[in-house]
Design a protein around this motif. Sequence first.
Motif, PDB file in Angstrom:
ATOM      1  N   MET A 136      -6.503   0.773   5.743  1.00 23.85           N
ATOM      2  CA  MET A 136      -6.381   0.084   4.626  1.00 23.85           C
ATOM      3  C   MET A 136      -5.645   1.220   3.391  1.00 23.85           C
ATOM      4  O   MET A 136      -5.079   0.206   2.731  1.00 23.85           O
ATOM      5  N   LYS A 137      -5.846   2.291   3.079  1.00 21.14           N
ATOM      6  CA  LYS A 137      -5.046   2.984   2.377  1.00 21.14           C
ATOM      7  C   LYS A 137      -3.469   2.491   2.049  1.00 21.14           C
ATOM      8  O   LYS A 137      -2.939   2.251   0.989  1.00 21.14           O
ATOM      9  N   ILE A 138      -3.051   2.462   3.382  1.00 19.53           N
ATOM     10  CA  ILE A 138      -1.075   2.658   3.479  1.00 19.53           C
ATOM     11  C   ILE A 138      -1.333   1.036   3.795  1.00 19.53           C
ATOM     12  O   ILE A 138       0.031   0.583   3.896  1.00 19.53           O
ATOM     13  N   GLY A 139      -2.850  -0.156   3.450  1.00 22.89           N
ATOM     14  CA  GLY A 139      -1.971  -1.368   3.326  1.00 22.89           C
ATOM     15  C   GLY A 139      -1.986  -2.306   4.699  1.00 22.89           C
ATOM     16  O   GLY A 139      -1.331  -3.654   5.150  1.00 22.89           O
ATOM     17  N   ILE A 140      -2.606  -1.615   5.644  1.00 22.76           N
ATOM     18  CA  ILE A 140      -2.064  -2.123   7.156  1.00 22.76           C
ATOM     19  C   ILE A 140      -3.499  -3.071   7.678  1.00 22.76           C
ATOM     20  O   ILE A 140      -3.170  -4.152   8.102  1.00 22.76           O
ATOM     21  N   LEU A 141      -4.278  -2.600   7.373  1.00 21.78           N
ATOM     22  CA  LEU A 141      -5.512  -3.710   7.062  1.00 21.78           C
ATOM     23  C   LEU A 141      -6.108  -3.434   5.848  1.00 21.78           C
ATOM     24  O   LEU A 141      -5.958  -3.590   4.592  1.00 21.78           O
ATOM     25  N   ASN A 142      -6.522  -4.997   5.434  1.00 20.92           N
ATOM     26  CA  ASN A 142      -7.596  -5.300   4.317  1.00 20.92           C
ATOM     27  C   ASN A 142      -8.497  -5.288   5.214  1.00 20.92           C
ATOM     28  O   ASN A 142     -10.102  -5.011   3.920  1.00 20.92           O
ATOM     29  N   GLU A 143      -9.843  -5.690   6.099  1.00 21.52           N
ATOM     30  CA  GLU A 143     -10.630  -5.066   6.162  1.00 21.52           C
ATOM     31  C   GLU A 143     -11.682  -4.003   7.023  1.00 21.52           C
ATOM     32  O   GLU A 143     -10.117  -3.915   8.754  1.00 21.52           O
TER      33      GLU A 143
END
Lengths: 290, 386
Positions: A136-143
Amino acid sequence: MEQKSWKPWALLAPSLSAVFFLLVVPVCFIIVYSFWLRAPTGADIPAFQFGNYAKFFEDFFYPSILLRTIRVSLETVALCLIMGYIPAYFFYRTETRYKPALLILIMLPFWISFIIRTLSWINILGETGLINHVLMKIGILNEPLSLLYNEAAVLMGLIQYLLPFMILNIYVSLEGIDKSLLEAARNLGCTEWQAFKEVTLPLSLPGVSAGCLLVFVLTSGTYLPPMILGGPGNDMIANLIFKRVIGTLDWPFGSAISVLLLALLGVIVFTYNRYLGINQIFKSLQSGGE
Amino acid sequence: MAKEPIEQLDTLFDRYMDGKISRRNFIKYLGMAGVTAGIVGGPFGGFTRDALAAKSIRFDGWGGVVSKAFREYAFDPFAKETGIKVIDGEFGDMDTYLTRVKASFPPGGEYNLAHLSGVFDYARYIGLGFGVELDESKIPNLKNVMNAMITPYKKISDGKLSAVPYDLGQTGIAYNTKHISKSKAEKLGASLLWDKDLKDKLGSWGDWRTNIWYAALHTGQSPNDIKKMDDIWDALREQRDLIKKYWSSGAELMSLLANEEIYATVAWSGRVAALQDQGHPIGFLAPKNCYSWQECIFVIKGTNLDYAHKLLDFMLSPECSIAVAKGQKYPPSLDPTRIDMPEEVKKLPAFDPTGKLDGYLFADPEYWNSRQLKWSEKWDRVKAGA
């Protein structure tokens, strides 16, 4: 001669006593209990009847958990084998002076409590755990991904527990292979891959089968990973025994399930010993302890 | 203290998850727990236990914040005053503990006092012959306890007591206020635990009684007189598909809620109060006919009654009882019409200022115990997917 005849027994007495009192007697208790009845209050009523065994097979519910246990055990064996052969082979072939240290690394997890090791996966796989946090930190996941409380998490927990057993068994078997055989194969024109396929792999099979047996037996009897990392549908046979004995105080039925599991594992170990020999496991365990 | 090694590690992990100890200290304490486990459980265990046996009494309770409150406000001051050491152990649920008591030799012989939950549990221990006859004249502080809490126990053991009531609480619904509004929770009541919008974000305790109780509320039935059992099982099957985890200990409950693995679950009122104290956005809902329970300190057969009477009287003294209540977040059994309660206690969930407990619904011991065998087995099947 007379003097000799009692000496082995005297030397064996402590071990035999331990086996008798800590293994044979408890197993006998379990077998006797499996024929008893249980009162609604949780009290046990001595009896000799086969109702507890009949109950296990009266519908598909209990056998289905046994089948699930066998399936998960086989999956664990397969994954441990794939993940264990490569490091074992590396330890066998490496010439590094750090080899003893590397072997200690394999044993290192045993120095930490199994419960703590299993619980630690919550910090890694949880919704606020390491993997989700990084993704989530590197933006691959939102949830966050739901990585816990399913069969994959249970398998992960089982593998981290059992992988060292597989590696050590295979490694010991590989160590017994004379390296000049490989050189001979190469001199006769084999490629590296052919030498592995025709010489190393067949000669390491006793270790592979010993590791598989050990991992299978240990998986079948464990209940912590399914309990801590599993969801509602991931219980295995040991969880069922735990619930019957601890949860509902139904010791007779819990004992009957234990006897059935014991019988199943007994058949597997007997078959293995008949065709492959149980001594390979002892060799591996001895080496692991050295 | 003489906790089981597994419980030591559970407590340690509990504190680590709560953020009360650093990662560095976690590793340090882990090592110390291992050494302790080695000494207590290893070949020297017998010597250790013998050494501890001198002027001591064993107490088993619920662990975590509850155990901490007992140790800090009851056992340590009691040992200081009387010289009698209280060796405290922990358990995760009532059935597990009863199994241990039953398995000890002679049955019950290794255990002394236990923090039992529910009158039904008292009935089980009495039924199995683990009870004693307490001399009420040696527990003067018993006179301050609510009559409404004493009467159910006396009914079971022919007018005598084998325990003293100690606190009460509720198994209500905890919900994450970031994701579930108070109005939605109050509107749905018990049915919040069947809300399809919360699929894979719901939890529940693995206990059969609690799940059947809440299914009764969801299906509009009286939990102590369920008429349509098929509806209960259908409701539990429906709920099972929405549940992410059936938790098995207070530590796990708190961890699941604190880490937002789940947004709503049945929960013990005191544990929710502890989470709220730690600043987590957790609300507590006690729906109509919420599962209430009263806890007692049960004295197990074979216990030194002289020590037991002294400890029980000490624990029921208003100073000790109120301090423990504040620590464990459960209201005490003392009658608020006779003993002044501080504001902090009055605000605890399940506190009853009247001391009569009218309107509190407890599990009928006879009703639930007589159905335990059948329902607990069926529940296990339903939970596992049958």
